[in-house]
Structures are given as structure tokens and as C-alpha cells.
Write an enzyme that holds these catalytic residues in place. Structure first.
Site, PDB file in Angstrom:
ATOM      1  N   GLU A  63       0.816  -1.203   0.000  1.00  0.00           N
ATOM      2  CA  GLU A  63       0.000   0.000   0.000  1.00  0.00           C
ATOM      3  C   GLU A  63       0.853   1.257   0.000  1.00  0.00           C
ATOM      4  OE1 GLU A  63      -2.201  -3.432   1.683  1.00  0.00           O
ATOM      5  OE2 GLU A  63      -0.250  -2.523   2.087  1.00  0.00           O
ATOM      6  N   PRO A 266      11.692 -13.517   0.862  1.00  0.00           N
ATOM      7  CA  PRO A 266      10.472 -13.660   1.682  1.00  0.00           C
ATOM      8  C   PRO A 266       9.763 -12.319   1.850  1.00  0.00           C
ATOM      9  CG  PRO A 266      12.367 -14.713   2.724  1.00  0.00           C
ATOM     10  CD  PRO A 266      12.900 -13.870   1.610  1.00  0.00           C
ATOM     11  N   ARG A 267       8.453 -12.363   1.934  1.00  0.00           N
ATOM     12  CA  ARG A 267       7.680 -11.134   2.068  1.00  0.00           C
ATOM     13  C   ARG A 267       7.892 -10.470   3.427  1.00  0.00           C
ATOM     14  NH1 ARG A 267       3.921  -7.856   0.287  1.00  0.00           N
ATOM     15  NH2 ARG A 267       2.223  -7.112   1.611  1.00  0.00           N
ATOM     16  N   GLY A 308      12.844  -2.682   0.273  1.00  0.00           N
ATOM     17  CA  GLY A 308      12.820  -1.611  -0.713  1.00  0.00           C
ATOM     18  C   GLY A 308      13.619  -1.865  -1.970  1.00  0.00           C
ATOM     19  N   GLU A 309      13.977  -3.131  -2.252  1.00  0.00           N
ATOM     20  CA  GLU A 309      14.790  -3.427  -3.426  1.00  0.00           C
ATOM     21  C   GLU A 309      14.117  -4.406  -4.391  1.00  0.00           C
ATOM     22  OE1 GLU A 309      19.280  -2.664  -1.633  1.00  0.00           O
ATOM     23  OE2 GLU A 309      18.620  -4.736  -1.974  1.00  0.00           O
ATOM     24  N   LEU A 334       2.048  -8.749  -9.103  1.00  0.00           N
ATOM     25  CA  LEU A 334       2.808  -9.113 -10.296  1.00  0.00           C
ATOM     26  C   LEU A 334       3.114  -7.912 -11.184  1.00  0.00           C
ATOM     27  CD1 LEU A 334       0.608 -10.650 -13.108  1.00  0.00           C
ATOM     28  CD2 LEU A 334      -0.382  -9.405 -11.191  1.00  0.00           C
ATOM     29  N   ILE A 335       2.519  -6.762 -10.898  1.00  0.00           N
ATOM     30  CA  ILE A 335       2.636  -5.604 -11.775  1.00  0.00           C
ATOM     31  C   ILE A 335       4.069  -5.092 -11.831  1.00  0.00           C
ATOM     32  CG2 ILE A 335       1.867  -3.222 -12.139  1.00  0.00           C
ATOM     33  CD1 ILE A 335      -0.781  -4.067 -10.744  1.00  0.00           C
TER      34      ILE A 335
END
Length: 428
Positions: A63, A266-267, A308-309, A334-335
Site C-alpha cells: 500500500e 520472503p515477504r 525496498g529493493e 505481479l505488476i
């Protein structure tokens, strides 16, 4: 009567949960220390704002990135208002600080207790509030209405499964949705579900994530990373979730050619050490991005333990598996992969990006796989045909470019909603 009962039940559940909040922060902080910082903000004790800001709530990393085109427009106004962005996760906070630096103020949004929300609103005094995607907090919306602060839901999405859950509290959900001065949905399907739940005014503006341009410095970083790797094929597994890494690593061990490098990202940061252990348990040689060392020829897995990468990881990869799609998490974004020109592979669970996924597959930018084994097989096939990869890359860039424009449509809807309440200055 039903609405009052549902509000009462909601408040009772909140108060029953209150004693467990410190314990939750303590436990989460043991894995991610950021949860131990700025704790008072979570109870509404944020720093007072000297001027009334535009307030944007972006719950976490995705977000935060989606909000960037709107933040840029506010900052570009002739008389730019202060901008405050709230989030709920340390990763989201770090992302916001990386993206905007001192151009905006950042703090945590308090929990949805009336007294905490009131304290936050008194200290901040927002002139306008924007809630990103689908954060429906009954007390937050109610207190904003009482304070006569326009509140808008933007980039809203609502899956069929989520809509069914909200249906169980239909009266409460309707009162929350009708508390927004305007709602901007990503797709017509999202808008229709919101209308069925009682939203009074919904416009379709598209997905703001299409309008986020890959930062030039991130693309350059990705190219530099790739130079370190050399000619080895690079398979990226991006934003993976719990349970998926085991499947990915097992498939990788069983299928991938010996020279392939798996970049595993990993998220959630608190899982970095856990995922590193999973790779080592399988006998794979592992390096970590945070080590800032060249990738060795014998390294099988490069753990993307940085924040952030993601654009850089996509820029260095030959293909990418989009995490959250192998298991029923709904899929991640996926964008970004398409915008960079990285061929995307997706598992069966893509409800969170349903329309974008269908469109990307239809135009040739992405492919669907049934499971981790099929992902590894498809990735191996892609490595054998550079022309197919190049075609998917070109299709991805064209797909991302064709769907831009949500930021301008959302901005227009914001102006229309805010002008009716004399809150937002005209666009420069």
C-alpha cells in the site's frame, strides 16, 4: 437494532483483546525488533502536527508503494499541504521512509479503539483522510465522521471471499462504507461487491500500482547485481509466504540445472532467518543480500533479506515466481515484475490481483503454473529459449504501460469529493 448489536459485539471483542496487545507486540518484536519501537503511537500518542495535513493510511509495503503517485501530486500542489502517512508494520514504515525521506511525516495508526482514534485525530487534525485499499475500521470511520473530516477509500479492492466475510456483519459493514465521502475501486468487480455491501458512491479508477514507475536507481542496482552473478541463469521467487519456501526449495533441488541461482525474497522480514535455515537444511549453499558480498559461483541460493529493493531483484532475474500464489494467500503484486520486463510465473491462488493476473496471462506477460514442481519445469524451459523470454518481457512492459492512468483518475475523483466539502485546493 441489528446495527447497534453488531457495534456492541465489535466493541466487546476489542476490549477483550486489549490485554493481549502488549503480549502480541512483545512476541512479534522478538522476531522483528521494529515492533518494539514507537509503541505509544499505536495507542494514539503520535507527535502533534503543527499544520493540518493530508493524511494517507497505507497499512504495509504494498500500500505504501501504491500511494506514491498520489503523494507526489499532493507535494506538487502550488501550496502543498503537509502529508502524514500512517502504517501498521515496521516494514511499511521503513518503506515509507526510504521512498519519501523527510518530505512526509510517518507514524503508526492507532488500534481501532474510540479513545485512541480520537486522540490521534485531535493531535493530527487532518484536513482530509485517504485509506488505501480495503482497511475498514468501524471506529476510525465513525470518529472521522464525528470530527467532520472527509474520509475516502482509494485503490479499493474486495475479493469474493472477503465480501462473503463482510456479509456476516452486513449492517456494520454498510454503516462503515457509507461513512466514506467517496470510494475509488480498482475494477468494476470490486466496485460491484462494494455496492452490494452498501457503499453509496463508488467509481472505478483502476489500480494505482500500475502508475508506480520502476525507480532508475533500482534498475541500475539490479543491473549491477546481475553483473556480479555473470552468465548464470537467475530464478527469482518474490514475496514468498510461509509454507511456500519449502515447496520452492524442494522443486529447485529436484529440477534446476546446477548453474542456476535462486534469488529467494520472503515477504516478511521476521522470516529471513527461518528461510535461510530451510535452504541450509537442504544442503544448499546460501548467501545473504545483507552481506554485501559478491555472489560466489558455488552459491545456490541468494537470500534477498533487504527492504525496498524488489524492483532491483526483478531487474536482475530471468524470470520470477510471484509469491503468495502457490498456497491460498491470494497472491502478491505481479505488476512490478511486468513493469520491469521480468517474465512472471504464478501459482493457482491469485485472488488479490485477479483482473491484473488474467490480463497479464492473456497478453503473454505471465504464465500460470499448478504447483512448485511445474514452476521449476517452466522456468527451466524459459531458460532454453531467449526469444520467448524476450517476448514475455516486451509483453509485460506493454501491459503495464497500457494500464497506467489510475493516479490521474483517482486524483480527479478526490478533487470532486473534496471540493464538495471545501477541503482540497485545486490542482496546479
Amino acid at each position: 437494532m441489528v446495527l447497534r448489536l453488531q457495534r456492541l459485539v465489535y466493541r466487546v471483542l476489542l476490549w477483550l483483546a486489549l490485554p493481549f496487545i502488549p503480549l502480541r507486540l512483545l512476541l512479534r518484536g522478538s522476531k522483528e525488533r521494529g515492533y518494539w519501537r514507537q509503541v505509544p503511537e499505536r495507542f494514539g500518542f503520535c507527535a502533534p502536527m503543527p499544520e493540518r495535513p493530508v493524511w494517507i493510511h497505507a497499512v504495509s509495503v504494498g500500500e505504501a508503494r501504491a500511494a506514491a503517485p498520489l503523494v507526489a501530486r499532493f507535494l506538487a500542489l502550488t501550496v502543498a499541504p503537509p502529508v502524514l502517512i500512517t502504517c501498521m508494520t515496521p516494514a511499511g514504515r521503513v518503506t515509507l521512509q526510504q521512498m519519501f525521506g523527510d518530505k512526509v511525516s510517518v507514524c503508526y495508526l492507532p488500534y481501532d479503539y474510540p479513545s485512541m482514534v480520537r486522540r490521534f485525530l485531535r493531535r493530527v487534525r487532518p484536513r482530509l483522510g485517504l485509506i488505501m485499499e480495503t482497511e475498514l475500521w468501524p471506529n476510525l470511520v465513525r470518529e472521522a465522521n464525528r470530527a467532520r473530516m472527509p474520509l475516502l477509500l482509494v485503490n479499493a479492492r474486495l475479493s469474493a471471499q472477503s465480501a462473503l466475510r463482510y456479509q456476516r456483519l452486513r449492517r456494520l459493514t454498510r454503516s462503515v462504507l457509507q461513512g466514506f465521502a467517496g470510494l475509488a475501486a480498482q475494477t468494476e468487480e470490486d466496485a460491484e461487491r462494494l455496492r452490494e455491501l452498501g457503499a453509496a458512491s463508488v467509481v472505478v479508477t483502476g489500480n494505482l500500482k500500475f502508475d508506480l514507475e520502476p525507480p532508475a536507481d533500482q534498475l541500475e542496482l539490479g543491473r549491477a547485481m546481475r553483473k556480479q552473478v555473470g552468465e548464470r541463469p537467475v530464478w527469482l521467487a518474490a514475496s514468498t509466504r510461509a509454507g511456500e519456501e519449502e515447496l520452492i526449495l524442494d522443486a529447485f533441488c529436484g529440477t534446476a540445472p546446477a548453474n542456476v541461482l535462486l534469488v529467494l525474497v520472503p515477504r516478511h522480514p521476521q522470516r529471513f532467518d527461518e528461510v535461510a535455515a530451510l535452504a541450509r537444511d537442504r544442503g544448499l549453499s546460501l548467501q545473504r543480500r545483507s552481506g554485501n558480498e559478491p555472489v560466489q559461483a558455488g552459491t545456490g541460493v541468494w537470500l534477498g533479506d533487504s527492504l525496498g529493493e524488489m524492483f532491483a531483484y526483478y531487474a536482475m532475474a530471468d524470470c520470477a515466481l510471484i509469491g503468495g500464489s502457490l498456497l491460498p494467500y491470494g497472491g502478491q503484486n505481479l505488476i512490478e515484475a511486468c513493469a520491469v520486463g521480468c517474465p512472471a510465473l504464478l501459482g493457482p491462488h491469485t485472488e488479490n490481483f485477479k483482473q491484473a493476473t488474467e490480463d497479464a496471462i492473456s497478453c503473454g506477460a505471465a504464465r500460470r503454473v499448478a504447483n512448485a514442481g511445474e514452476w521449476a519445469a517452466q522456468a527451466a524451459l524459459l531458460m532454453q529459449d531467449a526469444s520467448v523470454r524476450q517476448g514475455m518481457a516486451a509483453a509485460g512492459r506493454a501491459f503495464a504501460a497500457a494500464h497506467r492512468g489510475a493516479a490521474q483518475r483517482t486524483w480527479t475523483s478526490l478533487q470532486l469529493a473534496a471540493r464538495s466539502q471545501a477541503q482540497l485546493a485545486a490542482e496546479p
